[in-house]
Scaffold this motif. Structure first.
Motif, PDB file in Angstrom:
ATOM      1  N   VAL A   1       0.849  -1.203   0.000  1.00  0.00           N
ATOM      2  CA  VAL A   1       0.000   0.000   0.000  1.00  0.00           C
ATOM      3  C   VAL A   1       0.883   1.251   0.000  1.00  0.00           C
ATOM      4  CG1 VAL A   1      -1.681   1.295   1.363  1.00  0.00           C
ATOM      5  CG2 VAL A   1      -1.956  -1.161   1.074  1.00  0.00           C
ATOM      6  N   LEU A   2       1.986   1.162   0.742  1.00  0.00           N
ATOM      7  CA  LEU A   2       2.933   2.285   0.801  1.00  0.00           C
ATOM      8  C   LEU A   2       3.540   2.567  -0.577  1.00  0.00           C
ATOM      9  CD1 LEU A   2       3.870   3.934   3.232  1.00  0.00           C
ATOM     10  CD2 LEU A   2       5.870   2.447   3.399  1.00  0.00           C
ATOM     11  N   ILE A   3       3.877   1.500  -1.311  1.00  0.00           N
ATOM     12  CA  ILE A   3       4.431   1.663  -2.661  1.00  0.00           C
ATOM     13  C   ILE A   3       3.416   2.392  -3.533  1.00  0.00           C
ATOM     14  CG2 ILE A   3       5.132   0.436  -4.758  1.00  0.00           C
ATOM     15  CD1 ILE A   3       6.111  -1.842  -2.966  1.00  0.00           C
ATOM     16  N   ARG A   4       2.144   1.955  -3.454  1.00  0.00           N
ATOM     17  CA  ARG A   4       1.102   2.581  -4.282  1.00  0.00           C
ATOM     18  C   ARG A   4       0.931   4.045  -3.901  1.00  0.00           C
ATOM     19  NH1 ARG A   4       0.791   1.022  -8.841  1.00  0.00           N
ATOM     20  NH2 ARG A   4      -0.205   3.038  -8.862  1.00  0.00           N
ATOM     21  N   LEU A   5       0.985   4.329  -2.604  1.00  0.00           N
ATOM     22  CA  LEU A   5       0.845   5.720  -2.166  1.00  0.00           C
ATOM     23  C   LEU A   5       1.984   6.562  -2.718  1.00  0.00           C
ATOM     24  CD1 LEU A   5      -0.285   5.577   1.555  1.00  0.00           C
ATOM     25  CD2 LEU A   5      -1.494   6.603  -0.370  1.00  0.00           C
ATOM     26  N   SER A   6       3.193   6.022  -2.610  1.00  0.00           N
ATOM     27  CA  SER A   6       4.361   6.769  -3.070  1.00  0.00           C
ATOM     28  C   SER A   6       4.282   7.035  -4.574  1.00  0.00           C
ATOM     29  CB  SER A   6       5.633   6.003  -2.730  1.00  0.00           C
ATOM     30  OG  SER A   6       6.744   6.670  -3.252  1.00  0.00           O
ATOM     31  N   LEU A   7       3.681   6.096  -5.319  1.00  0.00           N
ATOM     32  CA  LEU A   7       3.648   6.260  -6.771  1.00  0.00           C
ATOM     33  C   LEU A   7       2.719   7.381  -7.226  1.00  0.00           C
ATOM     34  CD1 LEU A   7       3.874   2.564  -7.917  1.00  0.00           C
ATOM     35  CD2 LEU A   7       5.370   4.417  -8.644  1.00  0.00           C
ATOM     36  N   ILE A   8       1.695   7.706  -6.417  1.00  0.00           N
ATOM     37  CA  ILE A   8       0.854   8.825  -6.858  1.00  0.00           C
ATOM     38  C   ILE A   8       1.373  10.161  -6.337  1.00  0.00           C
ATOM     39  CG2 ILE A   8      -1.284   7.528  -7.257  1.00  0.00           C
ATOM     40  CD1 ILE A   8      -2.245   8.565  -4.527  1.00  0.00           C
ATOM     41  N   ALA A   9       2.295  10.119  -5.389  1.00  0.00           N
ATOM     42  CA  ALA A   9       2.889  11.367  -4.909  1.00  0.00           C
ATOM     43  C   ALA A   9       4.369  11.134  -4.643  1.00  0.00           C
ATOM     44  CB  ALA A   9       2.183  11.829  -3.637  1.00  0.00           C
ATOM     45  N   PRO A  10       5.169  10.986  -5.718  1.00  0.00           N
ATOM     46  CA  PRO A  10       6.577  10.637  -5.520  1.00  0.00           C
ATOM     47  C   PRO A  10       7.302  11.670  -4.656  1.00  0.00           C
ATOM     48  CG  PRO A  10       5.963  10.507  -7.836  1.00  0.00           C
ATOM     49  CD  PRO A  10       4.831  11.167  -7.121  1.00  0.00           C
ATOM     50  N   GLY A  11       8.027  11.185  -3.686  1.00  0.00           N
ATOM     51  CA  GLY A  11       8.801  12.083  -2.839  1.00  0.00           C
ATOM     52  C   GLY A  11       8.070  12.544  -1.603  1.00  0.00           C
ATOM     53  N   ALA A  12       6.735  12.440  -1.601  1.00  0.00           N
ATOM     54  CA  ALA A  12       5.996  12.950  -0.453  1.00  0.00           C
ATOM     55  C   ALA A  12       6.127  12.033   0.755  1.00  0.00           C
ATOM     56  CB  ALA A  12       4.521  13.121  -0.813  1.00  0.00           C
ATOM     57  N   ILE A  13       6.189  10.742   0.510  1.00  0.00           N
ATOM     58  CA  ILE A  13       6.246   9.790   1.627  1.00  0.00           C
ATOM     59  C   ILE A  13       7.616   9.124   1.695  1.00  0.00           C
ATOM     60  CG2 ILE A  13       5.163   7.767   2.650  1.00  0.00           C
ATOM     61  CD1 ILE A  13       2.750   8.424   0.809  1.00  0.00           C
ATOM     62  N   LEU A  14       8.092   8.695   0.544  1.00  0.00           N
ATOM     63  CA  LEU A  14       9.380   7.997   0.494  1.00  0.00           C
ATOM     64  C   LEU A  14      10.299   8.729  -0.471  1.00  0.00           C
ATOM     65  CD1 LEU A  14       7.924   4.423  -0.161  1.00  0.00           C
ATOM     66  CD2 LEU A  14       8.730   5.273   2.023  1.00  0.00           C
ATOM     67  N   ASN A  15      11.606   8.723  -0.183  1.00  0.00           N
ATOM     68  CA  ASN A  15      12.529   9.201  -1.214  1.00  0.00           C
ATOM     69  C   ASN A  15      12.912   8.023  -2.107  1.00  0.00           C
ATOM     70  OD1 ASN A  15      14.700   7.772  -0.096  1.00  0.00           O
ATOM     71  ND2 ASN A  15      15.249   9.478   1.251  1.00  0.00           N
ATOM     72  N   ALA A  16      13.688   8.319  -3.154  1.00  0.00           N
ATOM     73  CA  ALA A  16      13.929   7.285  -4.167  1.00  0.00           C
ATOM     74  C   ALA A  16      14.602   6.055  -3.568  1.00  0.00           C
ATOM     75  CB  ALA A  16      14.770   7.865  -5.303  1.00  0.00           C
ATOM     76  N   GLN A  17      15.594   6.254  -2.713  1.00  0.00           N
ATOM     77  CA  GLN A  17      16.295   5.116  -2.118  1.00  0.00           C
ATOM     78  C   GLN A  17      15.351   4.302  -1.241  1.00  0.00           C
ATOM     79  OE1 GLN A  17      19.245   3.807  -2.624  1.00  0.00           O
ATOM     80  NE2 GLN A  17      19.177   2.321  -0.950  1.00  0.00           N
ATOM     81  N   GLN A  18      14.545   5.012  -0.441  1.00  0.00           N
ATOM     82  CA  GLN A  18      13.593   4.286   0.415  1.00  0.00           C
ATOM     83  C   GLN A  18      12.594   3.513  -0.430  1.00  0.00           C
ATOM     84  OE1 GLN A  18      12.217   7.738   2.432  1.00  0.00           O
ATOM     85  NE2 GLN A  18      13.421   7.364   4.285  1.00  0.00           N
ATOM     86  N   TYR A  19      12.208   4.122  -1.550  1.00  0.00           N
ATOM     87  CA  TYR A  19      11.256   3.450  -2.445  1.00  0.00           C
ATOM     88  C   TYR A  19      11.848   2.130  -2.939  1.00  0.00           C
ATOM     89  CZ  TYR A  19       8.386   2.518  -6.530  1.00  0.00           C
ATOM     90  OH  TYR A  19       7.589   1.915  -7.460  1.00  0.00           O
ATOM     91  N   ASN A  20      13.127   2.176  -3.366  1.00  0.00           N
ATOM     92  CA  ASN A  20      13.793   0.943  -3.805  1.00  0.00           C
ATOM     93  C   ASN A  20      13.795  -0.100  -2.687  1.00  0.00           C
ATOM     94  OD1 ASN A  20      14.317   2.108  -6.207  1.00  0.00           O
ATOM     95  ND2 ASN A  20      16.522   2.370  -5.894  1.00  0.00           N
ATOM     96  N   GLU A  21      14.063   0.377  -1.479  1.00  0.00           N
ATOM     97  CA  GLU A  21      14.127  -0.557  -0.352  1.00  0.00           C
ATOM     98  C   GLU A  21      12.754  -1.147  -0.064  1.00  0.00           C
ATOM     99  OE1 GLU A  21      17.737   2.070   1.601  1.00  0.00           O
ATOM    100  OE2 GLU A  21      15.778   2.039   2.577  1.00  0.00           O
ATOM    101  N   VAL A  22      11.731  -0.280  -0.119  1.00  0.00           N
ATOM    102  CA  VAL A  22      10.385  -0.756   0.227  1.00  0.00           C
ATOM    103  C   VAL A  22       9.906  -1.781  -0.794  1.00  0.00           C
ATOM    104  CG1 VAL A  22       7.965  -0.078   0.388  1.00  0.00           C
ATOM    105  CG2 VAL A  22       9.697   1.228   1.600  1.00  0.00           C
ATOM    106  N   PHE A  23      10.119  -1.516  -2.106  1.00  0.00           N
ATOM    107  CA  PHE A  23       9.608  -2.532  -3.043  1.00  0.00           C
ATOM    108  C   PHE A  23      10.431  -3.814  -2.995  1.00  0.00           C
ATOM    109  CE2 PHE A  23      12.092  -0.502  -6.680  1.00  0.00           C
ATOM    110  CZ  PHE A  23      12.805  -1.629  -7.041  1.00  0.00           C
ATOM    111  N   THR A  24      11.712  -3.694  -2.649  1.00  0.00           N
ATOM    112  CA  THR A  24      12.517  -4.902  -2.482  1.00  0.00           C
ATOM    113  C   THR A  24      12.025  -5.726  -1.299  1.00  0.00           C
ATOM    114  OG1 THR A  24      14.452  -3.801  -3.402  1.00  0.00           O
ATOM    115  CG2 THR A  24      14.857  -5.761  -2.073  1.00  0.00           C
ATOM    116  N   VAL A  25      11.836  -5.052  -0.174  1.00  0.00           N
ATOM    117  CA  VAL A  25      11.425  -5.770   1.035  1.00  0.00           C
ATOM    118  C   VAL A  25      10.011  -6.324   0.860  1.00  0.00           C
ATOM    119  CG1 VAL A  25      10.987  -5.520   3.495  1.00  0.00           C
ATOM    120  CG2 VAL A  25      12.986  -4.435   2.483  1.00  0.00           C
ATOM    121  N   HIS A  26       9.146  -5.561   0.205  1.00  0.00           N
ATOM    122  CA  HIS A  26       7.794  -6.063  -0.122  1.00  0.00           C
ATOM    123  C   HIS A  26       7.909  -7.398  -0.871  1.00  0.00           C
ATOM    124  CE1 HIS A  26       3.669  -6.129  -1.784  1.00  0.00           C
ATOM    125  NE2 HIS A  26       4.212  -6.296  -2.980  1.00  0.00           N
ATOM    126  N   GLY A  27       8.784  -7.417  -1.895  1.00  0.00           N
ATOM    127  CA  GLY A  27       8.949  -8.634  -2.689  1.00  0.00           C
ATOM    128  C   GLY A  27       9.526  -9.769  -1.878  1.00  0.00           C
TER     129      GLY A  27
END
Lengths: 541, 258
Positions: free
Chosen positions: A58-84
């Motif tokens: 859900v966090l990944i989806r949130l970040s995708l509609i507002a990039p940078g607002a919740i996660l920065n790019a590195q955190q985004y990479n980490e979150v989708f990796t850990v999700h997987g």
């Protein structure tokens, strides 16, 4: 297969929950070799990780509609990796076999336990240890893994994130999986009740059998591949590093040699659950029992030879690509056979649309979409177009989440009364299913459209023309999460407040419905003697 | 033999000579006019005499079976889209940096690529030159093109060089994208080539933008074979032990269910 009751105790009192062992408290569970307790502990752990994985999703989806607002790019990479990593290695691969397989395999074949109860306990410990190591990699010094769940070389060799630790965790999980496979295969060969011939086995057991062999054969390849990653990172051994005489493409081959059969480790038992539910709720014997059995074995064996379809754009000869594409089409045939048989089972049946059947029917619908889009990405020309786009993301979520996830929930609702001796509210379960099903399709079908339009996967900030469907997809993720919350609140409240379940609330015909709910400590007072096939014998109580 | 394409950062516009293959941009410098080559008919030509128009210079080796043919092929199919007409407004020169290449091979290659353009193409608008080691070194040094002999050919960067009618290097066009599995894996945009030729005709020098450049190289690691043997052996041992386990389960008697 008559129901047997305990002589002087109520079913509740004689259940395995009340068995007194050497240990008490938490240790009574952790040290238990009872397959039912081990299954339930697995179930608890799996669902905990699943909830973390969903939250990250859900966090990944949130970040995708507002990039940078919740996660920065590195955190985004980490979150989708850990999700997987969590959803694949901690939830969906062990998933159905360790939870429902452990609990029901021995009961369904008329045995008191699995062949190696202590090995079974070891698999649980290994699973927990592996999971703990993976979790550790998120929190200790350094960054969480950011490679994607596939750990592709050469990045996984180079990144400063805690890849070694995560990979070690997955390695340990792999051993848990191998031992589970070994245990189940041996159990099915050796522990069947008198008269339980091979073609009288419930279909869920057959799929566990096929899965067991895949676990035994394929998982070592993953283990050795991950060892090479760690050797590369720690000792600089260049298996996958071209400057040292290695080859990054080799990593992709080795990884998918395991990870494609792993898709069948997930899907086969899911198909087994559906094969149990369809006859029960249509009051008919399963249509084409042997066809389903042989298609399971065919999927398990042909599934070894299709890994190359993950690498059509990586650099392979045209001959190899054509062969892999062709075999990919072949593996669709047995899946089609199964879908046909399930639907044919409903024909002229006396269908009762209870929640397990709703989830099972959704499985057939969603898995078919996942499977058919699999043919699109499995053919060479469209693959070039949609490779690395959201089309792929949509496709594998339809197969894994729409397929295996729905089947898991179908099994959970189907066997809940047996495992816990309580009934849940049918009405709430159906409401939860509705939001979950609608949310799922809104979330992932939009991804097919996005992918077809060319939106690349794993991008932190998608180009603006994809924003519209991205928002639709994200709204879907909220609906899906709402559905899951309703579903699990219903089940959790049933655990405490649900009415007592009878021994056979759905009218199932397999052996687990012939014993009390929840089952007694060693399942059967007397080992049953089986004289007929598995389905169509149960009476609803 | 396996060929692997591997993008790597291009070298910036400085005078440091790279240790290995790569590009050191020499934009603004003039090509020495007196370097001698053979054209595809075997005639001796002086570079200064033939560079009289805006020129697209490509450096390849003619026996290459990796990316060089893709670059020339991609270039050939891009030419009909250009605003300028070949032979009149611009020309192409392809120089082999392999001293073993001869005019006969060059003649064959030329026929092949000229045909690939699919347009009527003046005979002299695309020259394929071969030469001795000294001439090769002079021209590659002049444009900052560094290559290295390898077991199966050469390791070299993949780049087009733009020359003005006076032989001044006006810019470099790096090939940085290889689309696997399509008819022309390397493509050139007509708009980019138009702009670059326009700069060359007006002798406007543009500095290279640091961009990943593809290298052409062969990759057959020495240890790979041993590694594969190891995999084969462990794979067979695993399969045999699993088969033995299955046979054992089938052959010995079933234990009692209790």
């Amino acid at each position: 297969m008559n129901e047997r009751t305990m002589d002087n105790k109520s079913p509740e009192e004689s259940s395995f929950y009340h068995e007194k062992g050497k240990y008490s408290g938490v240790l009574a569970w952790l040290m238990s070799t009872d397959h039912k307790r081990i299954g339930l502990m697995y179930l608890g752990a799996l669902l905990s990780f699943f909830s973390v994985g969903v939250t990250l999703g859900v966090l990944i989806r949130l970040s995708l509609i507002a990039p940078g607002a919740i996660l920065n790019a590195q955190q985004y990479n980490e979150v989708f990796t850990v999700h997987g990593i969590i959803q694949i290695f901690l939830f969906i691969i062990p998933g159905i076999p360790v939870a429902f397989g452990n609990f029901f395999l021995p009961i369904m074949i008329g045995a008191r336990d699995v062949a190696f109860p202590r090995l079974n306990r070891l698999t649980l410990w290994l699973y927990l240890a592996g999971a703990a190591i993976v979790m550790l990699s998120l929190f200790i010094k350094g960054a969480p893994p950011d490679t994607g769940w596939t750990f592709y070389a050469p990045y996984s060799i180079q990144t400063k994130a805690n890849v070694s630790l995560a990979v070690l965790g997955v390695f340990v999980l792999g051993f848990s999986s191998i031992f589970t496979g070994l245990n189940f295969v041996t159990t099915i060969h050796r522990m069947r009740a008198p008269g339980m011939e091979w073609f009288r086995l419930p279909l869920f057991v057959w799929t566990l059998y096929a899965t067991g062999w895949v676990q035994i054969l394929a998982t070592p390849v993953l283990a050795i591949t991950l060892v090479f990653i760690v050797l590369g990172r720690v000792f600089g051994v260049g298996f996958f590093d071209p400057s040292k005489g290695g080859d990054p493409i080799l990593y992709e081959h080795l990884f998918w040699v395991y990870s494609h059969p792993a898709v069948y480790i997930m899907v086969l038992p899911a198909m087994g659950i559906i094969s149990e539910i369809m006859p029960t709720f249509s009051r008919r014997n399963i249509f084409g029992y042997k066809a389903i059995v042989f298609s399971a074995l065919a999927i398990a064996s042909v599934g070894y030879f299709v890994w190359g379809h993950h690498m059509f754009t990586s650099g392979m000869s045209d001959t190899a690509r054509i062969v892999f594409s062709f075999i990919t089409f072949l593996v669709a045939v047995p899946s089609g056979v199964k879908v046909f048989n399930w639907v044919a089972t409903l024909y002229k049946g006396s269908i009762e649309v209870d929640s397990p059947l709703l989830f099972a029917l959704s499985f057939i619908f969603l898995f078919s979409i996942g499977g058919l889009t699999g043919l699109i990405v499995g053919s060479l020309a469209p693959n070039l177009h949609v490779h690395g786009t959201y089309f792929i993301v949509a496709h594998f979520h339809y197969v894994m989440f729409g397929g295996v996830g729905f089947s898991f929930l179908a099994g959970l609702h189907y066997w809940f009364p047996k495992m816990f001796g309580r009934m849940f509210s049918e009405k709430v379960a159906k409401i939860g299913w509705f939001f979950f099903f609608i949310g799922f399709n809104v979330l992932y079908f939009s991804m097919f459209i996005l992918g077809y339009q060319g939106m690349p996967r794993r991008y932190f900030e998608p180009p603006p023309q994809y924003h519209g469907w991205s928002v639709v997809s994200t709204v879907g993720s909220w609906l899906l999460a709402l559905g899951l919350i309703i579903i699990f609140s219903n089940l959790i409240s049933a655990l405490f407040k649900g009415p007592k379940a009878s021994s056979n609330p759905w009218g199932g015909g397999t052996l687990e419905w012939s014993i009390p709910s929840p089952p007694p400590a060693e399942n059967f007072i007397e080992i049953p003697v089986v004289d007929s096939g598995p389905y169509g014998h149960g009476k609803r109580e | 033999m396996m060929s692997v394409l591997f993008p790597s950062a291009a070298f910036g516009h400085d005078e440091k000579v790279p240790a290995g293959p790569g590009i050191v941009e020499k934009t603004g410098a003039t090509i020495p006019p007196n370097i001698l080559f053979h054209d595809e008919n075997g005639a001796t030509v002086k570079l200064g005499d033939i560079i009289t128009k805006p020129t697209i210079l490509s450096l390849v080796y003619l026996t290459c079976d990796h990316i060089c043919p893709q670059v020339l092929g991609g270039l050939a199919v891009a030419l009909p889209g250009l605003k300028m007409s070949p032979g009149k407004d611009y020309q192409l020169i392809t120089i082999s940096f392999d001293a073993h290449d001869d005019p006969a091979t060059a003649f064959q290659k030329k026929a092949n690529y000229v045909k690939a353009t699919g347009m009527s193409f003046p005979k002299d608008a695309w020259k394929f030159l071969t030469g001795d080691r000294e001439s090769i070194e002079r021209i590659t040094d002049a444009v900052g093109f560094h290559f290295q002999r390898d077991l199966h050919g050469f390791i070299h960067p993949v780049v087009l060089v733009f020359l003005s009618p006076r032989g001044v290097i006006t810019g470099y066009h790096y090939v940085s994208r290889y689309q696997y599995g399509v008819e022309y894996p390397v493509t050139f945009s007509a708009a980019e080539l138009n702009a670059e030729l326009d700069d060359a005709s007006r002798e406007v020098v543009t500095l290279g933008v640091t961009k990943p450049v593809l290298y052409c190289f062969t990759h057959q690691p020495v240890g790979q074979e041993r590694f594969f043997n190891l995999l084969v052996v462990t794979g067979i041992v695993t399969l045999l032990s699993v088969a033995a386990f299955f046979v054992y389960l089938r052959m010995t008697s079933r234990r009692s269910g209790s």
